[in-house]
Design an enzyme around this catalytic site. Structure first.
Site, short mmCIF file in Angstrom:
data_model
loop_
_atom_site.label_atom_id
_atom_site.label_comp_id
_atom_site.label_asym_id
_atom_site.label_seq_id
_atom_site.Cartn_x
_atom_site.Cartn_y
_atom_site.Cartn_z
N LYS A 95 -9.96 -33.09 -6.98
CA LYS A 95 -11.03 -33.67 -7.78
C LYS A 95 -12.37 -32.96 -7.63
O LYS A 95 -13.25 -33.11 -8.46
CB LYS A 95 -11.18 -35.16 -7.49
N LYS A 118 -11.90 -24.68 2.48
CA LYS A 118 -13.15 -25.13 1.84
C LYS A 118 -14.34 -24.25 2.25
O LYS A 118 -15.30 -24.14 1.49
CB LYS A 118 -13.41 -26.59 2.16
N LYS A 141 -3.31 -26.78 -5.25
CA LYS A 141 -3.34 -28.25 -5.30
C LYS A 141 -4.31 -28.74 -6.39
O LYS A 141 -5.38 -28.17 -6.57
CB LYS A 141 -3.83 -28.78 -3.94
P1 ATP Z 1 -11.37 -33.01 -2.65
O1 ATP Z 1 -11.20 -31.86 -3.57
O2 ATP Z 1 -12.78 -33.51 -2.58
O3 ATP Z 1 -10.79 -32.78 -1.28
P2 ATP Z 1 -9.01 -34.50 -3.38
O4 ATP Z 1 -8.56 -34.55 -4.79
O5 ATP Z 1 -8.28 -33.61 -2.44
O6 ATP Z 1 -10.58 -34.21 -3.35
P3 ATP Z 1 -9.28 -36.58 -1.39
O7 ATP Z 1 -10.35 -37.58 -1.50
O8 ATP Z 1 -9.47 -35.45 -0.44
O9 ATP Z 1 -8.97 -36.00 -2.85
O10 ATP Z 1 -7.91 -37.30 -1.04
C1 ATP Z 1 -7.59 -38.63 -1.43
C2 ATP Z 1 -6.10 -38.85 -1.26
O11 ATP Z 1 -5.38 -38.19 -2.30
C3 ATP Z 1 -5.55 -38.28 0.05
O12 ATP Z 1 -4.55 -39.14 0.54
C4 ATP Z 1 -4.95 -36.96 -0.38
O13 ATP Z 1 -3.92 -36.52 0.48
C5 ATP Z 1 -4.42 -37.32 -1.74
N1 ATP Z 1 -4.34 -36.15 -2.62
C6 ATP Z 1 -5.38 -35.35 -2.97
N2 ATP Z 1 -4.97 -34.40 -3.82
C7 ATP Z 1 -3.64 -34.59 -3.99
C8 ATP Z 1 -2.63 -33.91 -4.76
N3 ATP Z 1 -2.95 -32.87 -5.50
N4 ATP Z 1 -1.39 -34.37 -4.69
C9 ATP Z 1 -1.05 -35.43 -3.93
N5 ATP Z 1 -1.95 -36.12 -3.20
C10 ATP Z 1 -3.23 -35.71 -3.22
MG MG Z 2 -8.97 -33.41 -0.40
#
Ligand code: ATP
Ligand code: MG
Length: 328
Positions: free
Chosen positions: A196, A112, A193
């Site tokens: 969001k 990040k 990955k």
């Molecule tokens: P950001 O980009 O802000 O980090 P994010 O999509 O990674 O957002 P988080 O809020 O960091 O979402 O994570 C929320 C939950 O979703 C965590 O348990 C994380 O491990 C899971 N998660 C996030 N992205 C994925 C993915 N691509 N596949 C499976 N699990 C995910």
């Molecule tokens: Mg995340």
């Protein structure tokens, strides 16, 4: 007494299909069995998101999606992290037993912070705040995606270190991962990955995307020049990603999915994945609209949620402070 479970998502954007498949799907099952706390980790969002209006909108939207997906305030506790000041308080106490070396090894931080010329101390501190979130509530289980494994490991190490130095204080948490789908990839770049907080959402399916957008995004998903539909993440990342999504959403193991698609082409795979995604997301979107039009309901649920757990969090911080030698 039931075992405790804690987990969260950050309102850095709108929930993706990756969040659903890798995390929320597991949460829905686990809330039935455990004493579960699901948090909207708004303090964590400040590490990357600065626009206050966007943060507010995303915070409501993530909680609305929790409820729309089926997290049920009668069965679990739902709240926003910033409602309980014990989180940042415990974070500071844990900061002081964390070495710069171990915090600097966190790959999510490195990714990040890469190519940014303005990285906050908050972003560096994120894993210690996450450890505080979990350790405050004596959570035994933490259902998360694969990308959070290293942070969970840090939380475990900090719990063990604290217990060894100051006496038994924290439950050492265990990560719980989906067997299939623990890491869902970007449909345009199946080596990255799905996230969001991405600026470009062309390869991310958001739970709030229109059904038309969903169809288009899956149709354009990157596959490969071969034609076999088999689960082989190394050689066929795009196809394997679609199969993982299909497997979790249709609740079938990978073997049955492969058998189902034997002899079929990529067009058929994409059609079936589209149907599976839409049949899960469509009803969620109806409920999501209801909660976004009834934000007072979200606020009431969060107030009740925070009241249920506030005393427990404060008690834990008090205990930690006493053990570390703080007078009051
Ligand atoms: P950001 O980009 O802000 O980090 P994010 O999509 O990674 O957002 P988080 O809020 O960091 O979402 O994570 C929320 C939950 O979703 C965590 O348990 C994380 O491990 C899971 N998660 C996030 N992205 C994925 C993915 N691509 N596949 C499976 N699990 C995910
Ligand atoms: Mg995340």
């Amino acid at each position: 007494m039931k075992d405790k479970l804690y987990t969260a998502a950050k309102p850095t954007g709108r929930l993706t299909l990756g969040n659903y498949v890798g995390a929320v799907d597991n949460w829905l099952k686990m809330q039935e069995e455990y004493d579960s706390i699901f948090c909207v980790a708004d303090l964590h969002s400040l590490t990357v998101l600065v626009d206050p209006k966007e943060l507010k909108d995303n915070s409501y939207a993530v909680m609305a999606n929790y409820l729309a997906c089926g997290l049920d305030p009668k069965k679990c506790t739902l709240y926003f992290q910033s409602q309980i000041p014990a989180h940042p308080e415990l974070c500071w106490l844990l900061d002081c037993i964390t070495s710069m070396g171990e915090a600097s090894r966190m790959t999510a931080y490195k990714e990040k912070a890469q190519n940014k010329n303005n990285v906050s101390v908050g972003l560096f501190n994120y894993p210690m705040l996450m450890a505080a979130d979990i350790l405050l509530y004596d959570a035994k289980y933490v259902p998360i995606g694969e990308d959070q494994r290293q942070h969970l490991e840090l939380a475990r190490n900090l719990a063990i270190r604290f217990n060894n130095k100051y006496g038994e204080t924290f439950v050492v948490p265990q990560g719980v991962y989906q067997k299939v789908g623990a890491k869902i990839y970007n449909l345009q770049n199946p080596l990255k990955k799905m996230s969001k907080s991405d600026f470009d959402n062309s390869g991310n399916i958001l739970l709030e995307d229109s059904l038309d957008e969903i169809k288009k995004k899956i149709k354009r998903a990157v596959t490969d020049s071969d034609s076999k539909i088999i689960y082989d993440p190394e050689n066929k990342p795009g196809v394997s990603n679609l199969l993982s999504i299909y497997s979790v959403l249709t609740k079938q193991n990978m073997k049955s999915c492969e058998a189902f698609f034997e002899g079929k082409n990529y067009g058929a795979l994409k059609n079936e994945v589209t149907n599976a995604v839409i049949s899960v997301i469509e009803p969620i979107q109806e409920k999501f609209k209801f909660y976004m039009n009834n934000k007072d309901e979200i606020e009431n649920i969060a107030k009740e949620g925070a009241e249920k757990i506030r005393a427990q969090a404060e008690k834990k911080v008090k205990l930690v402070k006493e053990k570390m030698g703080l007078l009051f």
